[in-house]
Design an enzyme around this catalytic site. Structure first.
Site, PDB file in Angstrom:
ATOM      1  N   GLU A   1      43.288  67.996  32.059  1.00 51.62           N
ATOM      2  CA  GLU A   1      42.461  67.197  31.155  1.00 51.62           C
ATOM      3  C   GLU A   1      41.106  66.891  31.777  1.00 51.62           C
ATOM      4  O   GLU A   1      41.029  66.477  32.932  1.00 51.62           O
ATOM      5  CB  GLU A   1      43.152  65.863  30.818  1.00 51.62           C
ATOM      6  CG  GLU A   1      44.493  66.011  30.122  1.00 51.62           C
ATOM      7  CD  GLU A   1      45.163  64.660  29.873  1.00 51.62           C
ATOM      8  OE1 GLU A   1      44.510  63.617  30.106  1.00 51.62           O
ATOM      9  OE2 GLU A   1      46.331  64.654  29.459  1.00 51.62           O
TER      10      GLU A   1
ATOM     11  N   GLU B   1      46.128  67.976  22.484  1.00 55.98           N
ATOM     12  CA  GLU B   1      45.674  66.586  22.401  1.00 55.98           C
ATOM     13  C   GLU B   1      44.307  66.468  21.739  1.00 55.98           C
ATOM     14  O   GLU B   1      43.630  65.457  21.860  1.00 55.98           O
ATOM     15  CB  GLU B   1      45.683  65.958  23.791  1.00 55.98           C
ATOM     16  CG  GLU B   1      47.103  65.907  24.357  1.00 55.98           C
ATOM     17  CD  GLU B   1      47.210  65.205  25.691  1.00 55.98           C
ATOM     18  OE1 GLU B   1      46.161  64.772  26.219  1.00 55.98           O
ATOM     19  OE2 GLU B   1      48.326  65.081  26.203  1.00 55.98           O
TER      20      GLU B   1
ATOM     21  N   ASP C   1      42.510  64.573  34.574  1.00 54.90           N
ATOM     22  CA  ASP C   1      43.939  64.582  34.896  1.00 54.90           C
ATOM     23  C   ASP C   1      44.250  65.997  35.348  1.00 54.90           C
ATOM     24  O   ASP C   1      44.285  66.927  34.542  1.00 54.90           O
ATOM     25  CB  ASP C   1      44.791  64.201  33.682  1.00 54.90           C
ATOM     26  CG  ASP C   1      46.293  64.379  33.947  1.00 54.90           C
ATOM     27  OD1 ASP C   1      46.663  64.579  35.122  1.00 54.90           O
ATOM     28  OD2 ASP C   1      47.080  64.323  32.990  1.00 54.90           O
TER      29      ASP C   1
ATOM     30  N   GLU D   1      43.345  61.780  38.064  1.00 53.17           N
ATOM     31  CA  GLU D   1      44.783  61.520  37.942  1.00 53.17           C
ATOM     32  C   GLU D   1      45.585  62.692  38.517  1.00 53.17           C
ATOM     33  O   GLU D   1      45.201  63.853  38.338  1.00 53.17           O
ATOM     34  CB  GLU D   1      45.107  61.332  36.454  1.00 53.17           C
ATOM     35  CG  GLU D   1      46.562  61.087  36.130  1.00 53.17           C
ATOM     36  CD  GLU D   1      46.798  61.078  34.633  1.00 53.17           C
ATOM     37  OE1 GLU D   1      47.899  61.471  34.211  1.00 53.17           O
ATOM     38  OE2 GLU D   1      45.876  60.685  33.878  1.00 53.17           O
TER      39      GLU D   1
ATOM     40  N   LYS E   1      53.121  54.806  31.020  1.00 55.93           N
ATOM     41  CA  LYS E   1      53.695  55.514  29.871  1.00 55.93           C
ATOM     42  C   LYS E   1      55.044  54.877  29.557  1.00 55.93           C
ATOM     43  O   LYS E   1      55.955  54.943  30.385  1.00 55.93           O
ATOM     44  CB  LYS E   1      53.885  57.001  30.188  1.00 55.93           C
ATOM     45  CG  LYS E   1      52.584  57.782  30.334  1.00 55.93           C
ATOM     46  CD  LYS E   1      52.875  59.214  30.778  1.00 55.93           C
ATOM     47  CE  LYS E   1      51.617  60.073  30.740  1.00 55.93           C
ATOM     48  NZ  LYS E   1      51.855  61.412  31.320  1.00 55.93           N
TER      49      LYS E   1
ATOM     50  N   SER F   1      48.765  55.073  28.526  1.00 56.26           N
ATOM     51  CA  SER F   1      48.654  56.470  28.103  1.00 56.26           C
ATOM     52  C   SER F   1      49.633  56.845  26.997  1.00 56.26           C
ATOM     53  O   SER F   1      50.751  56.336  26.929  1.00 56.26           O
ATOM     54  CB  SER F   1      48.890  57.383  29.314  1.00 56.26           C
ATOM     55  OG  SER F   1      48.937  58.745  28.937  1.00 56.26           O
ATOM     56  N   HIS F   2      49.180  57.775  26.173  1.00 55.81           N
ATOM     57  CA  HIS F   2      50.031  58.462  25.196  1.00 55.81           C
ATOM     58  C   HIS F   2      50.846  59.542  25.912  1.00 55.81           C
ATOM     59  O   HIS F   2      50.810  59.657  27.133  1.00 55.81           O
ATOM     60  CB  HIS F   2      49.149  59.113  24.123  1.00 55.81           C
ATOM     61  CG  HIS F   2      48.247  60.189  24.671  1.00 55.81           C
ATOM     62  ND1 HIS F   2      47.613  61.124  23.881  1.00 55.81           N
ATOM     63  CD2 HIS F   2      47.875  60.506  25.945  1.00 55.81           C
ATOM     64  CE1 HIS F   2      46.903  61.947  24.633  1.00 55.81           C
ATOM     65  NE2 HIS F   2      47.044  61.585  25.884  1.00 55.81           N
ATOM     66  N   ARG F   3      51.546  60.384  25.161  1.00 57.90           N
ATOM     67  CA  ARG F   3      52.149  61.613  25.677  1.00 57.90           C
ATOM     68  C   ARG F   3      51.624  62.776  24.832  1.00 57.90           C
ATOM     69  O   ARG F   3      51.066  62.577  23.758  1.00 57.90           O
ATOM     70  CB  ARG F   3      53.683  61.585  25.586  1.00 57.90           C
ATOM     71  CG  ARG F   3      54.391  60.500  26.374  1.00 57.90           C
ATOM     72  CD  ARG F   3      54.033  60.414  27.843  1.00 57.90           C
ATOM     73  NE  ARG F   3      54.256  61.590  28.658  1.00 57.90           N
ATOM     74  CZ  ARG F   3      55.243  61.747  29.549  1.00 57.90           C
ATOM     75  NH1 ARG F   3      56.133  60.781  29.712  1.00 57.90           N
ATOM     76  NH2 ARG F   3      55.329  62.824  30.293  1.00 57.90           N
ATOM     77  N   SER F   4      51.824  63.986  25.321  1.00 62.26           N
ATOM     78  CA  SER F   4      51.326  65.141  24.563  1.00 62.26           C
ATOM     79  C   SER F   4      52.070  65.300  23.240  1.00 62.26           C
ATOM     80  O   SER F   4      51.508  65.717  22.237  1.00 62.26           O
ATOM     81  CB  SER F   4      51.419  66.414  25.396  1.00 62.26           C
ATOM     82  OG  SER F   4      52.740  66.610  25.832  1.00 62.26           O
TER      83      SER F   4
END
Length: 434
Positions: free
Chosen positions: A167, A210, A245, A293, A343, A370-373
């Site tokens: 990312e 994403e 990331d 990250e 997460k 954070s979200h997840r994929s």
């Protein structure tokens, strides 16, 4: 008010893969929560069991988790008649019923689905917004809107290009408010689309999982150059910085790193953790990179420690820490990073997520929600980041509805707070600092 009914079902996430959704009923109404799922997952995460039936969803079904909720967890919670405002008590009951360290009996996806729905019901029971209820659970009096970290170039396990690092993000730290940050981020995103199209052609502006662009480039410097050009073209060089990331565990092979890991293995291309650290230091010197990250493998503690010692940017632990108190405590003891990626599905309950956040902050770390994929339309993490006052969130690009759902909810929250709304801005690493 206690739980009257719980019903779980299997739905699909943003990748077309099954996940768990929970409907919870109290006298105040009906509350729904859906569980996210990761693509690049840390080996130390709480277990998210799949059914394993290759004839259904290639083995990725979650009917067993759904059954655990409908036949075991739900009836037990209804029988106990615990008020939904008692989040910790309800989470503790589920964790003790599971009885395993990594939630492998019921699955983190089962426990978390119920935990999220309980939290929403608890807010309604108190008659307060969800973010205020979460702030109360965490013992926070303040409410802070986060800086969004927009993932605008996708690589690694999130895209089919050759880019190893996962990312490349833009953070509008110089924005005046969250609404302003959304505008700036969206403008940079559209500027980037133009830069990529001009350099590589229209098909290079296809997007990854994403919402970020996934041009078929190999050199990570090239991705940073594209960001630098897009930020300048949009006119925000003084307002926007860069985050990354790397997800280095995805391309670590026997303690060495393969920056062309999507091609056939070639040991001559492998580099050491020390050499990889030198590459990062070059990024920091040449570009406005303020956050990296997972720069190294999740168990390469020495490389993490060495890197943190030599840089003054934010170094975020995701696969390293997996929102797990034991890993966070060890990371703090080793001085291996200075920020936790939070997460909720890595640890598997709202209570443990809050505890992980507070533990990280007690060590002087930053926290990025954070979200997840594999996401859904659920917006829980938007309220979570405001209530926990972490000052930073990453939930994809300003593209794809499951990503925008969270960002749009944050804009609604800022609007609701009116003149009481506080935006983290340049203090995103320590937003409570005076």
């Amino acid at each position: 008010m206690s739980i009257q009914k719980i019903h779980a079902r299997e739905i699909l996430d943003s990748r077309g893969e099954p996940t768990v959704e929970v409907d919870l009923h109290t006298a105040k109404g009906h509350f729904r929560a859906a569980v996210p799922s990761g693509a690049s997952t840390g080996i130390h995460e709480a277990l998210e069991p799949r059914d394993g039936d290759k004839k259904r969803f290639l083995g990725k079904g979650v009917l067993k988790a759904v059954e655990h909720i409908n036949k075991t967890i739900g009836p037990a919670l209804i029988e106990k008649k615990i008020s939904v405002v008692e989040q910790e008590k309800i989470d503790k009951v589920m964790i003790e019923m599971d009885g395993t360290e990594n939630k492998s009996k019921f699955g983190a996806n089962a426990i978390l689905g119920v935990s999220l729905a309980v939290c929403k019901a608890g807010a309604a029971e108190k008659g307060v917004p969800l973010y205020r209820h979460i702030a109360d659970l965490a013992g926070n009096t303040e409410l802070i809107l986060p800086v969004p970290a927009f993932n605008v170039i996708n690589g690694g396990s999130h895209a089919g290009n050759k880019l190893a690092m996962q990312e490349f993000m833009v953070l509008p730290v110089g924005a005046a408010s969250f609404h302003d940050a959304m505008r700036v981020g969206a403008e940079v995103y559209h500027s980037l689309k133009g830069v990529i199209k001009a350099k590589y052609g229209k098909d290079a502006t296809n997007v990854g999982g994403e919402g970020g662009f996934a041009p078929n480039i190999l050199d990570n410097h090239e991705a940073l150059e594209l960001l630098k050009a897009a930020i300048a073209q949009a006119g925000y060089t003084d307002k926007v910085v860069i985050g990354m990331d790397v997800a280095a565990s995805e391309f670590c092979r026997d303690g060495r790193y393969h920056l062309d890991f999507k091609s056939p293995p070639h040991t001559k291309r492998y580099i050491t953790g020390e050499q990889l650290g030198e590459i990062y230091r070059g990024f920091i010197k040449d570009y406005p990179v303020v956050s990296i990250e997972d720069p190294f493998d999740q168990d390469d503690w020495e490389a993490w420690k060495r890197f943190v010692f030599h840089v003054d940017i934010q170094v975020v632990g995701d696969d390293l820490t997996v929102t797990n108190p034991k890993r966070i405590a060890h990371g703090a003891e080793q001085h291996a990073c200075n920020c936790l990626l939070l997460k909720v599905n890595q640890i598997g309950s709202v209570t443990e997520s809050i505890q992980a956040c507070k533990l990280a902050q007690s060590h002087g770390w930053g926290v990025m929600v954070s979200h997840r994929s594999g996401e859904t339309e659920d917006t829980f993490i938007a309220d979570l980041v405001v209530g926990l006052c972490t000052g930073q969130i990453k939930t994809g690009a300003p593209c794809r509805s499951e990503r925008l759902a969270k960002y749009n909810q944050l804009m609604r929250i800022e609007e609701a707070l009116g003149d009481k709304a506080k935006f983290a801005g340049r203090k995103f690493r320590n937003p409570k600092a005076k």
